[in-house]
Design a protein around this motif. Structure first.
Motif, PDB file in Angstrom:
ATOM      1  N   ASP A 351       0.838  -1.203   0.000  1.00 25.25           N
ATOM      2  CA  ASP A 351       0.000   0.000   0.000  1.00 25.25           C
ATOM      3  C   ASP A 351       0.875   1.256   0.000  1.00 25.25           C
ATOM      4  N   LYS A 352       1.892   1.271   0.867  1.00 25.47           N
ATOM      5  CA  LYS A 352       2.813   2.417   0.905  1.00 25.47           C
ATOM      6  C   LYS A 352       3.569   2.550  -0.411  1.00 25.47           C
ATOM      7  N   MET A 353       4.036   1.424  -0.946  1.00 24.96           N
ATOM      8  CA  MET A 353       4.796   1.476  -2.193  1.00 24.96           C
ATOM      9  C   MET A 353       3.935   2.021  -3.330  1.00 24.96           C
ATOM     10  N   ALA A 354       2.689   1.581  -3.395  1.00 24.59           N
ATOM     11  CA  ALA A 354       1.796   2.062  -4.455  1.00 24.59           C
ATOM     12  C   ALA A 354       1.556   3.566  -4.320  1.00 24.59           C
ATOM     13  N   SER A 355       1.383   4.032  -3.091  1.00 24.21           N
ATOM     14  CA  SER A 355       1.193   5.470  -2.867  1.00 24.21           C
ATOM     15  C   SER A 355       2.424   6.253  -3.272  1.00 24.21           C
ATOM     16  N   ASP A 356       3.612   5.741  -2.866  1.00 24.27           N
ATOM     17  CA  ASP A 356       4.865   6.418  -3.206  1.00 24.27           C
ATOM     18  C   ASP A 356       5.088   6.433  -4.721  1.00 24.27           C
ATOM     19  N   ALA A 357       4.706   5.329  -5.380  1.00 21.98           N
ATOM     20  CA  ALA A 357       4.862   5.259  -6.838  1.00 21.98           C
ATOM     21  C   ALA A 357       4.028   6.345  -7.511  1.00 21.98           C
ATOM     22  N   LEU A 358       2.798   6.509  -7.074  1.00 17.68           N
ATOM     23  CA  LEU A 358       1.914   7.505  -7.676  1.00 17.68           C
ATOM     24  C   LEU A 358       2.381   8.924  -7.379  1.00 17.68           C
ATOM     25  N   VAL A 359       2.903   9.146  -6.179  1.00 13.72           N
ATOM     26  CA  VAL A 359       3.405  10.472  -5.814  1.00 13.72           C
ATOM     27  C   VAL A 359       4.545  10.889  -6.740  1.00 13.72           C
ATOM     28  N   SER A 360       5.333   9.921  -7.207  1.00 14.39           N
ATOM     29  CA  SER A 360       6.467  10.227  -8.087  1.00 14.39           C
ATOM     30  C   SER A 360       6.013  10.822  -9.418  1.00 14.39           C
ATOM     31  N   GLY A 361       4.791  10.511  -9.827  1.00  8.69           N
ATOM     32  CA  GLY A 361       4.252  11.032 -11.077  1.00  8.69           C
ATOM     33  C   GLY A 361       4.547  10.179 -12.300  1.00  8.69           C
ATOM     34  N   SER A 362       5.511   9.272 -12.201  1.00  9.14           N
ATOM     35  CA  SER A 362       5.909   8.482 -13.375  1.00  9.14           C
ATOM     36  C   SER A 362       4.804   7.572 -13.911  1.00  9.14           C
ATOM     37  N   PRO A 363       4.065   6.840 -13.049  1.00  6.34           N
ATOM     38  CA  PRO A 363       3.025   5.960 -13.589  1.00  6.34           C
ATOM     39  C   PRO A 363       1.978   6.701 -14.422  1.00  6.34           C
ATOM     40  N   GLN A 364       1.767   7.980 -14.092  1.00  9.95           N
ATOM     41  CA  GLN A 364       0.760   8.757 -14.816  1.00  9.95           C
ATOM     42  C   GLN A 364       1.197   9.108 -16.235  1.00  9.95           C
ATOM     43  N   ASN A 365       2.483   8.871 -16.554  1.00 10.46           N
ATOM     44  CA  ASN A 365       2.950   9.081 -17.929  1.00 10.46           C
ATOM     45  C   ASN A 365       2.597   7.907 -18.836  1.00 10.46           C
ATOM     46  N   THR A 366       2.168   6.799 -18.243  1.00 11.72           N
ATOM     47  CA  THR A 366       1.805   5.604 -19.003  1.00 11.72           C
ATOM     48  C   THR A 366       0.543   5.881 -19.806  1.00 11.72           C
ATOM     49  N   MET A 367       0.484   5.379 -21.036  1.00 10.73           N
ATOM     50  CA  MET A 367      -0.705   5.606 -21.859  1.00 10.73           C
ATOM     51  C   MET A 367      -1.952   5.019 -21.193  1.00 10.73           C
ATOM     52  N   ARG A 368      -1.790   3.873 -20.557  1.00 10.50           N
ATOM     53  CA  ARG A 368      -2.864   3.310 -19.741  1.00 10.50           C
ATOM     54  C   ARG A 368      -2.528   3.656 -18.293  1.00 10.50           C
ATOM     55  N   ILE A 369      -3.140   4.704 -17.776  1.00 14.11           N
ATOM     56  CA  ILE A 369      -2.783   5.185 -16.438  1.00 14.11           C
ATOM     57  C   ILE A 369      -3.297   4.205 -15.374  1.00 14.11           C
ATOM     58  N   PRO A 370      -2.414   3.702 -14.509  1.00 10.79           N
ATOM     59  CA  PRO A 370      -2.848   2.727 -13.515  1.00 10.79           C
ATOM     60  C   PRO A 370      -3.484   3.386 -12.286  1.00 10.79           C
ATOM     61  N   THR A 371      -4.416   2.690 -11.700  1.00  6.87           N
ATOM     62  CA  THR A 371      -4.956   3.108 -10.405  1.00  6.87           C
ATOM     63  C   THR A 371      -4.047   2.554  -9.308  1.00  6.87           C
ATOM     64  N   LYS A 372      -4.262   3.004  -8.102  1.00  5.90           N
ATOM     65  CA  LYS A 372      -3.490   2.482  -6.975  1.00  5.90           C
ATOM     66  C   LYS A 372      -3.723   0.983  -6.833  1.00  5.90           C
ATOM     67  N   GLU A 373      -4.955   0.561  -7.007  1.00  5.59           N
ATOM     68  CA  GLU A 373      -5.292  -0.865  -6.869  1.00  5.59           C
ATOM     69  C   GLU A 373      -4.577  -1.701  -7.935  1.00  5.59           C
ATOM     70  N   GLU A 374      -4.478  -1.172  -9.146  1.00  9.88           N
ATOM     71  CA  GLU A 374      -3.789  -1.903 -10.215  1.00  9.88           C
ATOM     72  C   GLU A 374      -2.285  -2.003  -9.943  1.00  9.88           C
ATOM     73  N   ILE A 375      -1.715  -0.950  -9.373  1.00 12.79           N
ATOM     74  CA  ILE A 375      -0.295  -0.994  -9.006  1.00 12.79           C
ATOM     75  C   ILE A 375      -0.058  -2.028  -7.909  1.00 12.79           C
ATOM     76  N   ILE A 376      -0.940  -2.055  -6.928  1.00 13.90           N
ATOM     77  CA  ILE A 376      -0.836  -3.059  -5.862  1.00 13.90           C
ATOM     78  C   ILE A 376      -0.909  -4.464  -6.443  1.00 13.90           C
ATOM     79  N   ASP A 377      -1.799  -4.662  -7.399  1.00 10.73           N
ATOM     80  CA  ASP A 377      -1.949  -5.978  -8.027  1.00 10.73           C
ATOM     81  C   ASP A 377      -0.668  -6.387  -8.757  1.00 10.73           C
ATOM     82  N   ILE A 378      -0.027  -5.448  -9.440  1.00  9.56           N
ATOM     83  CA  ILE A 378       1.225  -5.761 -10.142  1.00  9.56           C
ATOM     84  C   ILE A 378       2.310  -6.128  -9.136  1.00  9.56           C
ATOM     85  N   TYR A 379       2.404  -5.393  -8.035  1.00 10.91           N
ATOM     86  CA  TYR A 379       3.375  -5.725  -6.993  1.00 10.91           C
ATOM     87  C   TYR A 379       3.169  -7.160  -6.513  1.00 10.91           C
TER      88      TYR A 379
END
Length: 384
Positions: A351-379
């Motif tokens: 949960d913390k890692m997913a939040s930190d990932a989104l705060v960085s802004g990088s995932p939002q550059n992806t053409m398919r923007i991930p939600t926090k839940e989707e990032i957690i699922d990938i982890y």
């Protein structure tokens, strides 16, 4: 649409690039502050640099206390040493860590406050001249406006940026990469692949960055496994060094996406080297990102020769992802478990890692923007 495109002022590539750099180095000042690590001392890489400096009667000060994850504390120590040494400019020798540390030290010579003050801000003032000599083919840091420094107080890997951090001179000599062990060759090579793929599929991609990204991807698919199997193959090493540089130039101008966004928290919490954590994530992240960038992935499949006549764009895109998976398999990339990460601790941190990932802004550059839940699922999929 107009786009800004930035690169180092000077780039010298190829065998004997270090020797060719003498005419430039002697113009930068009378004394160099060399930022490196103990491994470069032990392997004799530092001595090669010192030989060249002695040939042009350039004084130097050595700061070899950088580790695999440069921290704010290491940066502070480097700043003190630089000021005490009365040096004129900085040279980094090593992988991404010494180059990142050099950038941060240089930045704080000419900017107020502490390095942690610049998280989320652009570092404004020009540092002294920065010279980067990469010894791995992966980070591309010799060509970028970014540096990654660990904040020891908040246990976060900070991505710091500013055009002022781009080295004045990048010396890309494949001779320095020959001593890289197989695991390092693999992880750093995949890091370069991540840079190139993410740059090409980023929402911030532009025509010039696309050109560098595609070229890098082709070189990596043709040469990484060769360099991995035979580290003495200087031609493959040179191609990988150029690919790393190209990938660095590409993402410097179009940014990175989901892989890097998710990678930094793994490094911060579990001390997995940056290139390796990217490599661990790449397969699952590409499977996620593909559906948002089918045309781009289709073009990558064509570029590396896995497209077959009659394939739909979706089928072709899938072939590129499969080709990447096969390459990762050949390189024997370690899993989290093999690296020694505790599964329970990791799962408690998603949960913390997913939040930190989104705060960085990088995932939002992806053409398919991930939600926090989707990032957690990938982890979580990293433990399948």
């Amino acid at each position: 649409m107009a786009n800004l495109f930035v690169t180092p002022k000077y780039i010298i590539t190829g065998e004997n690039a270090l020797s060719l750099s003498k005419d430039y180095l002697e113009k930068f000042g009378n004394k160099a502050f060399i930022v490196t690590d103990e491994m470069m001392v032990k392997l004799g890489a530092l001595e090669k640099v010192l030989t060249v400096l002695k040939e042009i009667n350039l004084e130097y000060e050595i700061f070899s206390e950088v580790n695999s994850e440069p921290t704010d504390l290491i940066v502070e120590k480097g700043i003190r040493k630089y000021k005490e040494s009365n040096s004129d400019f900085l040279i980094a020798l090593g992988g991404g860590s010494p180059i990142d540390a050099m950038k941060a030290i240089g930045a704080m010579i000419s900017n107020e406050g502490e390095i942690v003050d610049y998280l989320g801000k652009v570092i404004p003032n020009e540092p002294p001249v920065l010279v980067a000599i990469p010894t791995t083919a992966g980070t591309g840091s010799e060509a970028t406006q970014f540096t990654i420094i660990s904040d020891t107080k908040n246990n976060v890997k900070m991505l710091l940026k500013g055009p002022s951090l781009i080295p004045t001179l990048a010396i890309v000599d494949p001779v320095f990469t020959v001593t890289a062990p197989k695991q390092v060759t693999a992880a750093t090579g995949v890091d370069a692949l991540c840079h190139a793929i993410e740059a090409y599929t980023s929402r911030k991609a532009q025509p010039m960055s696309d050109t560098f990204a595609i070229s890098a991807i082709k070189r990596i698919f043709e040469n990484l496994s060769v360099a991995y199997e035979n580290g003495e193959n200087l031609k493959a090493r040179e191609e990988m060094s150029i690919a790393s540089l190209e990938a660095g130039i590409a993402f410097n101008n179009s940014s990175v996406t989901i892989v890097h966004g998710m990678s930094r928290p793994i490094g911060a919490l579990f001390h997995v080297p940056h290139g390796l954590s990217n490599a661990m994530l790449l397969d699952e992240c590409l499977k996620f990102a593909k559906d948002g960038a089918i045309e781009k992935f289709d073009k990558l499949a064509q570029a590396i020769g896995v497209y077959k006549e009659g394939m739909s764009k979706g089928e072709s895109a899938t072939e590129f992802v499969l080709a990447t998976s096969k390459l990762l398999s050949k390189l024997n990339i370690q899993t989290l478990d093999e690296f020694g990460v505790d599964k329970e601790e990791f799962m408690n941190s998603v949960d913390k890692m997913a939040s930190d990932a989104l705060v960085s802004g990088s995932p939002q550059n992806t053409m398919r923007i991930p939600t926090k839940e989707e990032i957690i699922d990938i982890y979580k999929r990293l433990w399948k």
